[in-house]
Motif scaffolding. Structure first.
Motif, short mmCIF file in Angstrom:
data_model
loop_
_atom_site.label_atom_id
_atom_site.label_comp_id
_atom_site.label_asym_id
_atom_site.label_seq_id
_atom_site.Cartn_x
_atom_site.Cartn_y
_atom_site.Cartn_z
N GLN A 39 -3.47 -11.68 -10.93
CA GLN A 39 -3.43 -13.14 -10.81
C GLN A 39 -2.28 -13.54 -9.90
N GLU A 40 -2.54 -14.49 -9.04
CA GLU A 40 -1.48 -15.00 -8.17
C GLU A 40 -0.35 -15.56 -9.02
N GLY A 41 0.88 -15.21 -8.65
CA GLY A 41 2.04 -15.70 -9.38
C GLY A 41 2.61 -14.72 -10.38
N GLN A 42 1.85 -13.71 -10.76
CA GLN A 42 2.37 -12.76 -11.73
C GLN A 42 3.26 -11.73 -11.02
N SER A 43 4.07 -11.00 -11.81
CA SER A 43 4.92 -9.95 -11.25
C SER A 43 4.16 -8.63 -11.25
N LEU A 44 4.53 -7.75 -10.31
CA LEU A 44 3.83 -6.48 -10.16
C LEU A 44 4.82 -5.43 -9.67
N ARG A 45 4.71 -4.24 -10.26
CA ARG A 45 5.54 -3.11 -9.81
C ARG A 45 4.63 -1.92 -9.58
N LEU A 46 4.77 -1.32 -8.41
CA LEU A 46 4.01 -0.12 -8.05
C LEU A 46 4.99 1.04 -7.92
N ASP A 47 4.68 2.11 -8.62
CA ASP A 47 5.57 3.29 -8.62
C ASP A 47 4.77 4.49 -8.12
N CYS A 48 5.16 4.98 -6.94
CA CYS A 48 4.47 6.12 -6.33
C CYS A 48 5.21 7.39 -6.73
N VAL A 49 4.51 8.27 -7.44
CA VAL A 49 5.14 9.46 -8.00
C VAL A 49 4.50 10.71 -7.39
N PRO A 50 5.24 11.41 -6.51
CA PRO A 50 4.68 12.64 -5.93
C PRO A 50 5.03 13.85 -6.78
N ASP A 51 4.11 14.78 -6.88
CA ASP A 51 4.37 16.05 -7.56
C ASP A 51 4.67 17.08 -6.49
N SER A 52 5.97 17.24 -6.15
CA SER A 52 6.36 18.18 -5.10
C SER A 52 7.77 18.66 -5.39
N ASN A 53 8.16 19.74 -4.71
CA ASN A 53 9.52 20.25 -4.82
C ASN A 53 9.93 20.89 -3.49
N PRO A 54 11.07 20.48 -2.92
CA PRO A 54 11.89 19.35 -3.39
C PRO A 54 11.14 18.04 -3.22
N PRO A 55 11.66 16.94 -3.81
CA PRO A 55 10.93 15.67 -3.74
C PRO A 55 10.60 15.28 -2.30
N ALA A 56 9.39 14.79 -2.13
CA ALA A 56 8.94 14.37 -0.80
C ALA A 56 9.56 13.02 -0.44
N MET A 57 9.55 12.72 0.86
CA MET A 57 10.00 11.42 1.36
C MET A 57 8.86 10.42 1.19
N ILE A 58 9.15 9.30 0.53
CA ILE A 58 8.11 8.32 0.20
C ILE A 58 8.24 7.09 1.11
N SER A 59 7.10 6.58 1.56
CA SER A 59 7.08 5.33 2.32
C SER A 59 5.85 4.53 1.92
N TRP A 60 5.98 3.20 1.99
CA TRP A 60 4.89 2.29 1.64
C TRP A 60 4.49 1.49 2.89
N THR A 61 3.19 1.30 3.05
CA THR A 61 2.69 0.42 4.11
C THR A 61 1.57 -0.45 3.55
N ARG A 62 1.41 -1.62 4.19
CA ARG A 62 0.25 -2.48 3.92
C ARG A 62 -0.31 -2.84 5.28
N GLY A 63 -1.45 -2.23 5.58
CA GLY A 63 -1.99 -2.38 6.92
C GLY A 63 -1.04 -1.72 7.91
N SER A 64 -0.63 -2.45 8.93
CA SER A 64 0.30 -1.92 9.92
C SER A 64 1.75 -2.26 9.58
N LEU A 65 1.95 -2.92 8.45
CA LEU A 65 3.29 -3.36 8.06
C LEU A 65 3.95 -2.31 7.17
N THR A 66 5.16 -1.87 7.57
CA THR A 66 5.95 -0.96 6.74
C THR A 66 6.76 -1.77 5.74
N LEU A 67 6.63 -1.44 4.48
CA LEU A 67 7.26 -2.22 3.42
C LEU A 67 8.59 -1.57 3.03
#
Length: 512
Positions: free
Chosen positions: A278-306
């Motif tokens: 719903q518009e107006g609500q709060s949201l949290r997205l947690d990206c959890v990779p299963d790797s060792n050592p931990p991988a480098m994480i990045s988020w994008t939406r379309g062509s936009l880097t977040l």
């Protein structure tokens, strides 16, 4: 028969010298004959299963023996009753040896060369005790060195194997592990090695002091234990060492956890990886990779880097208040030296219709009204004139409807050319899958014929009379609230509306 310690010592001393005894050394005397001496450390300590060599030098007089006469040496337990008892070690093949020490206690020194060194192999706890050396050569030299005793102490095995890894552990790459016991002795029974903990690939032939294991690690082997166990069967003891595997592996699975309420646990998405909020609500997205050592994480939406919400945890993306513009495909990428992986989530922002208007103004011989609505998915927008439903783009002699939409917006205008009368009910309705909203207005004449009507109080403040605007029942699925809409018109004739400087109000009930 066990003899008292004092009597036992006297028996051993009484054997000293034999035919070469010093006439001044009476039987039972504890004086040291200077012609006989023994150089040996007074005590030695060894761990169970291991070995120790005790250096020893002996001296005796050249009396009554020839160079060709063998020199026989004997190591006895102090508790032996007499020199005729079996020895723990001797170089005399004709003499018996105690069965418990046979093959483990060895007289490695040559008494003929004045060497009485002793090897103890595969040491056992019961070997703890005191030992005495005796030398015999020719017919006259018969001497027990009772004043030069050797104390042996056998302790628990505390040494552990050394495990070495050749190179870095990487998933899918064969790696050699070496388990070594460099502190183990060469003599005695060789130790045996065994490995436990993971799926073993291949085991190389053992060397006396080490074992080599080839292992091809898997991601699931990370954090597990690998144990090398070494068994010293000659002493009936064993020791082991354990290491925890640190396996490098590329991301195997990328999980996006969704938190929609503060304090609530994560939600599990279905296979479509689509999320509707719903518009107006709060949201949290947690990206959890299963790797060792931990991988480098990045988020994008379309062509936009977040940008992550917390630089120390780039896998967390927080939207404190979701807006319509936040909808789209969110992609989490995990980059790792051994490989990369990505996961996506399609965010759909639910927005119920929000009406702007309608607003109306007088036109030549008619009335022009416009209505707009914002929602996602884009709403459908239509008019109701009385009980009739007016949809789409349509035009005739009585009215004209022009509608358009762009993104979340829907717009529509209505031009009424005829049919205007007191009591005319007009409404604008917007609807999508997440809700419906409508605004209804009622056109009324002023309190007197040819005069403008003044309704400047809210519904809750106005008494009910025939002049009060009629409010038709709203079809909205939401709770209703009262609003005012501005209508600018004048009624000089029956149906001829004209613009006037004064502004009058009719009440509008909006379904919210």
């Amino acid at each position: 028969m066990l003899l008292p310690p004092l009597l036992l010592l006297l028996l051993w001393v009484g054997e000293r010298g034999g035919g070469s005894a010093d006439p001044h050394l009476a039987a039972g005397s504890l004086a040291q004959d200077p012609r006989y001496w023994l150089d040996v450390q007074p005590s030695v300590s060894v761990q169970e299963g291991l070995c120790v060599r005790v250096p020893c030098s002996v001296s005796y007089p050249r009396e009554g023996w020839k160079d060709s006469d063998p020199a026989h040496g004997y190591w006895f337990q102090e508790k032996a009753d007499s020199p005729e008892d079996p020895a723990v070690a001797t170089n005399n093949p004709e003499r018996a040896v105690v069965s418990e020490t046979r093959g483990r206690f060895l007289l490695v020194g040559d008494p003929q060369a004045y060497n009485c060194s002793l090897d103890i192999r595969d040491a056992q706890r019961r070997d703890t005790g005191t030992y005495i050396f005796r030398l015999e050569r020719g017919p006259t030299v018969r001497y027990s060195y009772a004043l030069n005793l050797l104390s042996v102490r056998v302790t628990a095995l505390t040494d552990t194997p050394d495990i070495h890894v050749q190179g870095t552990l990487a998933s899918g790459h064969p790696t050699n592990f070496t388990c070594a016991v460099p502190w183990a002795c060469d003599g005695g029974m060789p130790p045996t090695f065994s490995w436990t903990g993971v799926a073993l690939t291949s085991l190389h032939p053992e060397s006396p002091r080490s074992s080599v294991l080839t292992l091809t690690p898997r991601p699931e082997d990370h954090g597990t234990n690998l144990t090398c166990r070494v068994n010293f069967s000659g002493a009936g003891v064993s020791t082991e060492a354990t290491i925890r595997l640190n396996v490098s592996y590329a991301p195997q699975e990328l999980i996006i956890r969704v938190y929609q309420k503060e304090g609530a646990g994560p939600e599990t998405l279905d296979k479509s990886q689509s999320l509707s909020v719903q518009e107006g609500q709060s949201l949290r997205l947690d990206c959890v990779p299963d790797s060792n050592p931990p991988a480098m994480i990045s988020w994008t939406r379309g062509s936009l880097t977040l940008s992550p919400s917390n630089s120390s945890n780039p896998g967390v993306l927080e939207l404190p208040r979701v807006e319509l513009r936040d909808h789209g495909l969110y992609v989490c990428r995990a980059q790792h030296p051994l490989g990369s992986k990505e996961a996506s989530l399609s965010l759909v922002v639910r927005t119920p219709p929000q009406l702007l208007g309608p607003s109306c103004s007088q036109e030549d011989e008619g009335l022009s009204c416009s209505c707009s609505s914002r929602a996602w998915p884009a709403p459908s927008l239509h008019w109701r004139l009385g009980e009739g439903l007016l949809e789409g783009n349509f035009s005739n002699a009585s009215f004209e409807i022009t509608s358009s939409s762009a993104g979340p917006w829907a717009n529509s205008s209505l031009s009424l050319r005829e049919g205007l009368s007191s009591g005319l009910r007009l409404s604008c309705e917007a609807q999508n899958a997440h809700g419906k909203q409508n605004v209804k207005i009622l056109l009324l004449p002023g309190p007197g014929k040819g005069e403008a009507g003044h309704f400047n109080k809210s519904w809750s403040d106005s008494p009910l009379d025939h002049q009060t605007p009629f409010l038709a029942a709203s079809t909205s699925e939401k709770e209703q609230e009262l609003y005012y809409a501005s209508l600018s018109f004048h009624r000089p004739g029956t149906h001829n509306f004209q613009v006037q400087d004064t502004t009058e109000y009719s009440e509008i009930k909006i379904g919210k």
